[in-house]
Design a protein around this motif. Structure first.
Motif, mmCIF file in Angstrom:
data_model
loop_
_atom_site.group_PDB
_atom_site.id
_atom_site.type_symbol
_atom_site.label_atom_id
_atom_site.label_comp_id
_atom_site.label_asym_id
_atom_site.label_seq_id
_atom_site.Cartn_x
_atom_site.Cartn_y
_atom_site.Cartn_z
ATOM 1 N N GLY A 183 0.813 -1.205 0.000
ATOM 2 C CA GLY A 183 0.000 0.000 0.000
ATOM 3 C C GLY A 183 0.850 1.260 0.000
ATOM 4 N N GLY A 184 2.169 1.106 0.181
ATOM 5 C CA GLY A 184 3.058 2.257 0.062
ATOM 6 C C GLY A 184 3.463 2.899 1.374
ATOM 7 N N ALA A 185 2.885 2.455 2.493
ATOM 8 C CA ALA A 185 3.283 3.039 3.783
ATOM 9 C C ALA A 185 4.761 2.761 4.031
ATOM 10 C CB ALA A 185 2.445 2.428 4.904
ATOM 11 N N VAL A 186 5.448 3.724 4.641
ATOM 12 C CA VAL A 186 6.888 3.578 4.899
ATOM 13 C C VAL A 186 7.151 3.677 6.396
ATOM 14 C CG1 VAL A 186 9.155 4.647 4.565
ATOM 15 C CG2 VAL A 186 7.567 4.466 2.644
ATOM 16 N N GLU A 187 7.921 2.708 6.911
ATOM 17 C CA GLU A 187 8.354 2.770 8.306
ATOM 18 C C GLU A 187 9.837 3.054 8.324
ATOM 19 O OE1 GLU A 187 7.203 -0.484 10.918
ATOM 20 O OE2 GLU A 187 5.426 -0.810 9.679
ATOM 21 N N LYS A 188 10.263 3.943 9.218
ATOM 22 C CA LYS A 188 11.691 4.233 9.335
ATOM 23 C C LYS A 188 12.211 3.547 10.585
ATOM 24 C CE LYS A 188 11.492 8.353 6.582
ATOM 25 N NZ LYS A 188 11.079 9.737 6.554
ATOM 26 N N VAL A 189 13.164 2.646 10.369
ATOM 27 C CA VAL A 189 13.673 1.802 11.452
ATOM 28 C C VAL A 189 15.145 2.138 11.692
ATOM 29 C CG1 VAL A 189 14.046 -0.589 12.203
ATOM 30 C CG2 VAL A 189 12.103 -0.043 10.722
ATOM 31 N N GLY A 190 15.492 2.490 12.931
ATOM 32 C CA GLY A 190 16.885 2.739 13.260
ATOM 33 C C GLY A 190 17.602 1.427 13.539
ATOM 34 N N CYS A 191 18.931 1.426 13.402
ATOM 35 C CA CYS A 191 19.677 0.195 13.700
ATOM 36 C C CYS A 191 21.098 0.502 14.161
ATOM 37 C CB CYS A 191 19.713 -0.737 12.485
ATOM 38 S SG CYS A 191 20.602 -0.077 11.073
ATOM 39 N N GLY A 192 21.649 -0.440 14.916
ATOM 40 C CA GLY A 192 23.044 -0.332 15.334
ATOM 41 C C GLY A 192 23.979 -0.894 14.283
ATOM 42 N N ALA A 193 23.502 -1.863 13.517
ATOM 43 C CA ALA A 193 24.283 -2.438 12.408
ATOM 44 C C ALA A 193 23.303 -2.973 11.376
ATOM 45 C CB ALA A 193 25.186 -3.566 12.912
ATOM 46 N N LEU A 194 23.742 -2.934 10.112
ATOM 47 C CA LEU A 194 22.887 -3.397 9.013
ATOM 48 C C LEU A 194 23.567 -4.563 8.301
ATOM 49 C CD1 LEU A 194 20.283 -2.710 7.294
ATOM 50 C CD2 LEU A 194 21.809 -1.416 5.794
ATOM 51 N N VAL A 195 22.806 -5.637 8.076
ATOM 52 C CA VAL A 195 23.316 -6.788 7.317
ATOM 53 C C VAL A 195 22.552 -6.870 6.003
ATOM 54 C CG1 VAL A 195 23.650 -9.284 7.246
ATOM 55 C CG2 VAL A 195 23.882 -8.058 9.426
ATOM 56 N N LEU A 196 23.270 -6.798 4.895
ATOM 57 C CA LEU A 196 22.647 -6.937 3.576
ATOM 58 C C LEU A 196 22.716 -8.409 3.166
ATOM 59 C CD1 LEU A 196 24.120 -3.756 1.866
ATOM 60 C CD2 LEU A 196 21.768 -4.090 2.690
ATOM 61 N N ALA A 197 21.573 -9.067 3.284
ATOM 62 C CA ALA A 197 21.457 -10.480 2.904
ATOM 63 C C ALA A 197 20.379 -10.586 1.832
ATOM 64 C CB ALA A 197 21.107 -11.323 4.129
ATOM 65 N N CYS A 198 20.420 -9.621 0.898
ATOM 66 C CA CYS A 198 19.319 -9.411 -0.032
ATOM 67 C C CYS A 198 19.567 -10.036 -1.398
ATOM 68 C CB CYS A 198 19.051 -7.919 -0.165
ATOM 69 S SG CYS A 198 20.556 -6.935 -0.258
ATOM 70 N N GLY A 199 20.495 -10.975 -1.506
ATOM 71 C CA GLY A 199 20.706 -11.715 -2.745
ATOM 72 C C GLY A 199 21.419 -10.894 -3.809
ATOM 73 N N GLY A 200 21.554 -11.501 -4.997
ATOM 74 C CA GLY A 200 22.322 -10.882 -6.066
ATOM 75 C C GLY A 200 21.457 -10.088 -7.025
ATOM 76 N N PHE A 201 21.806 -10.139 -8.339
ATOM 77 C CA PHE A 201 21.079 -9.297 -9.290
ATOM 78 C C PHE A 201 20.713 -10.032 -10.580
ATOM 79 C CE2 PHE A 201 25.645 -8.541 -9.790
ATOM 80 C CZ PHE A 201 25.849 -8.632 -11.157
ATOM 81 N N ALA A 202 20.620 -11.362 -10.518
ATOM 82 C CA ALA A 202 20.356 -12.131 -11.741
ATOM 83 C C ALA A 202 18.990 -11.822 -12.347
ATOM 84 C CB ALA A 202 20.469 -13.627 -11.461
ATOM 85 N N ALA A 203 18.055 -11.327 -11.548
ATOM 86 C CA ALA A 203 16.716 -11.037 -12.075
ATOM 87 C C ALA A 203 16.602 -9.629 -12.639
ATOM 88 C CB ALA A 203 15.670 -11.234 -10.964
ATOM 89 N N ASN A 204 17.686 -8.866 -12.532
ATOM 90 C CA ASN A 204 17.666 -7.486 -13.019
ATOM 91 C C ASN A 204 18.347 -7.459 -14.393
ATOM 92 O OD1 ASN A 204 18.421 -4.772 -13.541
ATOM 93 N ND2 ASN A 204 18.131 -4.286 -11.372
ATOM 94 N N HIS A 205 17.526 -7.425 -15.450
ATOM 95 C CA HIS A 205 18.071 -7.593 -16.798
ATOM 96 C C HIS A 205 19.060 -6.491 -17.175
ATOM 97 C CE1 HIS A 205 15.536 -11.000 -17.348
ATOM 98 N NE2 HIS A 205 14.459 -10.298 -17.079
ATOM 99 N N ALA A 206 18.789 -5.275 -16.700
ATOM 100 C CA ALA A 206 19.694 -4.167 -17.043
ATOM 101 C C ALA A 206 21.068 -4.396 -16.402
ATOM 102 C CB ALA A 206 19.097 -2.842 -16.569
ATOM 103 N N LEU A 207 21.080 -4.853 -15.151
ATOM 104 C CA LEU A 207 22.361 -5.098 -14.485
ATOM 105 C C LEU A 207 23.080 -6.292 -15.100
ATOM 106 C CD1 LEU A 207 21.438 -4.434 -10.718
ATOM 107 C CD2 LEU A 207 22.870 -3.025 -12.214
ATOM 108 N N VAL A 208 22.331 -7.322 -15.469
ATOM 109 C CA VAL A 208 22.952 -8.486 -16.130
ATOM 110 C C VAL A 208 23.566 -8.044 -17.458
ATOM 111 C CG1 VAL A 208 22.476 -10.705 -17.265
ATOM 112 C CG2 VAL A 208 21.541 -10.241 -14.988
ATOM 113 N N ALA A 209 22.826 -7.254 -18.211
ATOM 114 C CA ALA A 209 23.342 -6.787 -19.511
ATOM 115 C C ALA A 209 24.601 -5.938 -19.310
ATOM 116 C CB ALA A 209 22.269 -5.991 -20.241
ATOM 117 N N ARG A 210 24.649 -5.159 -18.219
ATOM 118 C CA ARG A 210 25.810 -4.296 -18.003
ATOM 119 C C ARG A 210 27.041 -5.102 -17.578
ATOM 120 N NH1 ARG A 210 25.446 -0.236 -13.230
ATOM 121 N NH2 ARG A 210 23.483 0.239 -14.249
#
Ligand SMILES: Cc1cc2nc3c(=O)[nH]c(=O)nc-3n(C[C@H](O)[C@H](O)[C@H](O)COP(=O)(O)OP(=O)(O)OC[C@H]3O[C@@H](n4cnc5c(N)ncnc54)[C@H](O)[C@@H]3O)c2cc1C
Length: 467
Positions: A183-210
């Motif tokens: 629905g587009g609502a945004v929550e702003k969450v503070g953090c002490g540390a951030l872990v990026l475990a968000c996978g790669g970019f194989a589904a992004n055709h523009a990035l694959v092409a680049r």
């Protein structure tokens, strides 16, 4: 953005709920930190859920139980040999040394039932039995098990929650993140540390092409969520990247079922033939780059040919079971019958199989350079599956160090940003040819665990200069 502007703050914020995110969350929790996992999908799966759930690791208790001798030194040497010395040696060393303890920790601390897969014999660069799995199970079961353990530990997973923005101070310290809800609502969450475990970019055709133009036209057979979230976050924070042209381009995705033929099928004797009934590659040379010669063949598909013996060796694997249940393979008792069933010239197919058999019998490499050893090319009764090449997952990404800390181009670490799995640089070198089987999940679980440990430690410390 000041701390007071966040709706709430957590010590460790993990983006992505695949193998890497789950492992990071469990490790951070075990280290005493409060953790929140956010995942854009309603039902977490990621590429982990699509995988075979196989993990390579060295020096595990599961190997010892089977009498297999392996070590970090051997694993490191295998990684560097496979990548022609071009893998990041720091990351290769970390995987070689930490993958075994990580798998042992998964089993001992979290009751995860990975065993040594004795059906996945040394191949494609692993010099010994090193691939671990859970017989009869795959990636979906892995995700279910990991999430059950998160639930046991009381770790919150916020689903249908997409990271859309990261807030940081001028030193690059992440303060928090914007999380978009349905629905587009945004929550702003503070953090002490951030872990990026968000996978790669194989589904992004523009990035694959680049980054890997040779795969621009290839179909994606990885998770749709692999859109390169780690890239835009890293670019914003001034991170370095590595091996961006590295990927797994597997060539045995069945058409039309969309099921991956287990790698053991070619390893134990299966061959690929094109519409002319001819082989065109050594099927055991470069499993992660096999999509390329397949895509170069005339027509829009090729065939993997095997036999009843090879099928029986692989029928404990869920993908083969699914193919059997669907009666997906063409079957024939003669080469002529097989040629008719798959629509290739019978004479050419007979010559192709005869040449492979002769090479095997004479103990010489065949015309394509394949050394057969004890593996026997297909014999009657034959099986054939129509297959296409596809990109499965990328292996380049955020440059991390051996503790999963994200680095800047000058080699210094960003203060509180960690990454692993598909989001980070792996140990596969710069292209497709350096991928060792089961390395995608090895980096996801190993760097996920290391990221969780590191994030918990950073989150427990006050920022530099604070009282
Ligand atoms: C068909 C297939 C078979 C495979 N088999 C194997 C195998 O047997 N062994 C092996 O080692 N490797 C295998 N791989 C590769 C392996 O699956 C991946 O390397 C591994 O799963 C990566 O784990 P991950 O946790 O980093 O990413 P994922 O499991 O993809 O998890 C990332 C998660 O992050 C979420 N996400 C992304 N962006 C955002 C955002 N902005 N906000 C919130 N959430 C976000 C995604 O929705 C996803 O759930 C296979 C891959 C495929 C496609």
């Amino acid at each position: 953005m000041g701390e007071e502007e966040f709706e709430f703050t957590v010590p460790v914020l993990v983006i992505g709920a695949g193998a890497c995110g789950c492992m990071a969350a469990l490790a951070a929790h075990d280290a005493g930190a409060g953790v929140l996992v956010v995942e854009q999908d309603a039902r977490p799966m990621g590429s982990t859920g699509m995988s075979q759930g196989l993990v390579c690791a060295a020096g595990t208790r599961a190997q010892a139980a089977r009498g297999v001798v392996d070590s970090a030194e051997t694993f490191f040497a295998d990684i560097m040999a496979k990548t022609h010395g071009q893998a990041d040696p720091v990351l290769a060393r970390a995987i070689a040394e930490e993958s075994g303890p990580t798998l042992d920790w998964m089993a001992a601390a979290h009751d995860l039932p990975w065993e040594l897969d004795m059906g996945f014999r040394p191949s494609f660069g692993n010099s010994t039995f090193r691939v671990h799995g859970w017989p009869g199970h795959g990636g979906q079961d892995m995700v279910h098990l990991l999430h059950a353990r998160l639930e046991d530990a009381g770790i919150d997973v916020m689903t249908q929650a997409r990271l859309t923005e990261v807030f940081a101070d001028s030193s690059g310290r992440v303060l928090g993140a914007a999380i978009q809800r349905p629905g587009g609502a945004v929550e702003k969450v503070g953090c002490g540390a951030l872990v990026l475990a968000c996978g790669g970019f194989a589904a992004n055709h523009a990035l694959v092409a680049r980054h890997m133009p040779e795969m621009a036209a290839a179909r994606n057979n990885g998770h749709e969520g692999s859109q390169g979230t780690g890239l835009w976050v890293g670019e914003q924070l001034g991170a370095a990247f590595g091996d961006m042209g590295s990927y797994q381009g597997y060539a045995m995705l069945t058409e039309p079922q969309g099921i991956s033929v287990p790698p053991g099928v070619p390893v134990t004797g299966g061959v690929l033939v094109n519409g002319d009934g001819e082989r065109f590659t050594d099927e055991t040379a470069d499993i992660a780059g096999m999509a390329l010669p397949v895509l170069a063949q005339p027509g829009d598909h090729v065939w993997v040919i095997y036999d009843a013996r090879i099928e029986a060796l692989a029928d404990y694997i869920p993908e083969m079971q699914a193919l059997l249940a669907l009666n997906a393979a063409k079957q024939a008792d003669t080469v002529e019958g097989l040629a008719a069933a798959i629509g290739v010239p019978a004479e050419a197919l007979a010559a192709t199989l005869a040449e492979a058999r002769a090479a095997q019998a004479e103990g010489r490499p065949d015309a394509l350079g394949r050394t057969w050893g004890d593996d026997v090319p297909p014999a009657a009764p034959y099986r054939a599956l129509k297959v296409v090449g596809a990109i499965y997952h990328t292996q380049g990404g955020l440059q991390i160090d051996g503790a999963a800390r994200v680095l800047r181009p000058d080699g210094t670490a960003l203060p509180n940003l960690f990454a692993g799995g598909g989001a980070a640089r792996s140990v596969s070198g710069p292209a497709h040819w350096g991928y060792l089987p089961a390395m995608g999940l090895a980096t996801a679980v190993t760097f996920g665990r290391l990221a969780g440990i590191g994030a918990a430690a950073v989150a427990a410390r006050p920022p530099d200069g604070a009282a």
